[in-house]
Each structure stands twice: as structure tokens, then as C-alpha cells.
Design an enzyme around this catalytic site. Sequence first.
Site, PDB file in Angstrom:
ATOM      1  CD  GLU A   1     -11.118  -2.429  -3.062  1.00 32.24           C
ATOM      2  OE1 GLU A   1     -10.937  -2.960  -1.814  1.00 32.24           O
ATOM      3  OE2 GLU A   1     -10.710  -1.323  -3.303  1.00 32.24           O
TER       4      GLU A   1
ATOM      5  NE  ARG B   1      -8.609   1.421  -7.573  1.00 28.00           N
ATOM      6  CZ  ARG B   1      -8.041  -0.206  -7.552  1.00 28.00           C
ATOM      7  NH1 ARG B   1      -7.485  -0.672  -8.961  1.00 28.00           N
ATOM      8  NH2 ARG B   1      -7.624  -0.625  -6.017  1.00 28.00           N
TER       9      ARG B   1
ATOM     10  CE  LYS C   1      -6.339  -1.978  -0.456  1.00 30.49           C
ATOM     11  NZ  LYS C   1      -7.922  -1.864  -1.794  1.00 30.49           N
TER      12      LYS C   1
HETATM   13  C1  3PG Z   1      -7.328  -3.593  -4.815  1.00 29.45           C
HETATM   14  O1  3PG Z   1      -7.192  -2.362  -4.441  1.00 29.45           O
HETATM   15  O2  3PG Z   1      -7.563  -4.186  -3.557  1.00 29.45           O
HETATM   16  C2  3PG Z   1      -6.477  -3.409  -5.766  1.00 29.45           C
HETATM   17  O3  3PG Z   1      -6.540  -3.369  -6.723  1.00 29.45           O
HETATM   18  C3  3PG Z   1      -6.648  -5.402  -5.747  1.00 29.45           C
HETATM   19  O4  3PG Z   1      -5.464  -5.756  -5.948  1.00 29.45           O
HETATM   20  P1  3PG Z   1      -5.820  -6.903  -6.864  1.00 29.45           P
HETATM   21  O5  3PG Z   1      -5.865  -6.881  -8.630  1.00 29.45           O
HETATM   22  O6  3PG Z   1      -4.294  -7.828  -7.071  1.00 29.45           O
HETATM   23  O7  3PG Z   1      -6.578  -8.371  -7.136  1.00 29.45           O
END
Ligand code: 3PG
Length: 217
Positions: free
Chosen positions: A43, A47, A131
Site C-alpha cells: 500500500e 501522504r 480494511k
Molecule cells: C495504514 O495506512 O494502513 C496505516 O498507517 C498502517 O498502520 P501502521 O503504521 O500502524 O502499521
Amino acid sequence: MKNLEIFDHIKDRSLMAVLVVDRVEEAVNTANALIKGGVSVVELTLRTPIAIEAIQAVIDNCPGMLVGAGTVLKPEQVERVKKAGAHFALSPGVNANVLIESNNFELPFIPGIATPSELQTAIDLGCTCLKLFPAEPLGGMPYLKSLSEPYKHLNIKYIPLGGININNFSSYLSCPEVISIGGSWLTPETLIKEQSWKKITTIAEESIRIIGKKSNC
Ligand code: 3PG
């Protein structure tokens, strides 16, 4: 690729790395390090200003990587990530306009949900893969088990993300509705900045090894 096809591909590969990058080369090098370690779904989040360029670069330079555009918050971003070659897209929440646009552009979309109402909104908008975000702060697997129970007959699939790491991700593996688990534990910012690609490969290998052990039980 159609929705069901892409979700099958994600399921086959089990782990999804979440990637936040400031430079295009970081995305390509991290993606290649992940592929070496056996993780081939990413993913890549919108950002940072170069995110869409990075998606295109990973598509062009990392064959075999399944690329999802993450943090897609606005309808106009859908066309841009589709044009960059993203195979699918995700968001931390549910936005009807984004989902309608992703439908228009035939881009499989995995919206984020945290509550039954959000889940039902996503279902109403035609989504079948969601999700769960932020999975661990919400209560992890016990929360997902309770949340998913009333919707089991609809065959909804989940990808828990948020607060997941190498020590807790295996708790989700026994749930048949969970098709993948993901997070940034696979792509630590410090390792990306240090360009420690081998260490990223090692984390991916170790995570894949845990999945293999669990599924052999
Ligand atoms: C996402 O966008 O899915 C999250 O930022 C992932 O979360 P994590 O950084 O706690 O793994």
C-alpha cells in the site's frame, strides 16, 4: 483486474506492506527489498508529494509487485492513481464519492471501516473487501470477530491494518475472513532513510516464515 480477481491475488500473497516515502527511489528500492523477502503487495500511501510518481515507478521497475494506492481521500485522486498504474486503492475510511469514482474508473477499492455503521455503509456502496483500521487499537482479533459476526452470510473479507507488527499479526491468521494483514512494521522509516534494504528483506522473510509456520500447523 476486476475486484474479485484482485482480492484473490492479495489473498494468495497474505502480507501487505504500508509504504510512506519522500523520494521515488526509496519506493523502488523498498519494493524490490520486499519482493526479495517474499512480500509482494504494497500500500503506497498518498501522504507525500511524490507518492503518485512513486506508484508509477514501482509499477514500472518492480515486476511482480501488486501496488495499492493508499490514503485515497478525494474523488479526483482516483483517476490519477489509476493512470499511474495502481492495481487497487485503499483509504482509512469510507467516502461515497471516492467509491463511486473508483467504480467509474474500474479501480478495485478497499475502504477502511471501524464500526458496524461504517461497515454497512461500505456494503451499501458495493464493497466486499474492507480494511479494518486501526485494527489493534480497536481491539484486534476479538473486536473483528464480534464486528464481523452479523455479516458472515454476506461473505465480506477483511484486511486488518493499524498497530500490527511481527509479534501480533499471527493472531489474525486463523480467521477465514481475513485475506491479508498489513502494516508499516515491514517498512520501518529508519531503515528506509538509512537505505538498509537488506534489513527490510530480512523483516519480510521473517514475517513470511511466521505465516508458513502457522499455516503448517
Ligand atoms: C495504514 O495506512 O494502513 C496505516 O498507517 C498502517 O498502520 P501502521 O503504521 O500502524 O502499521
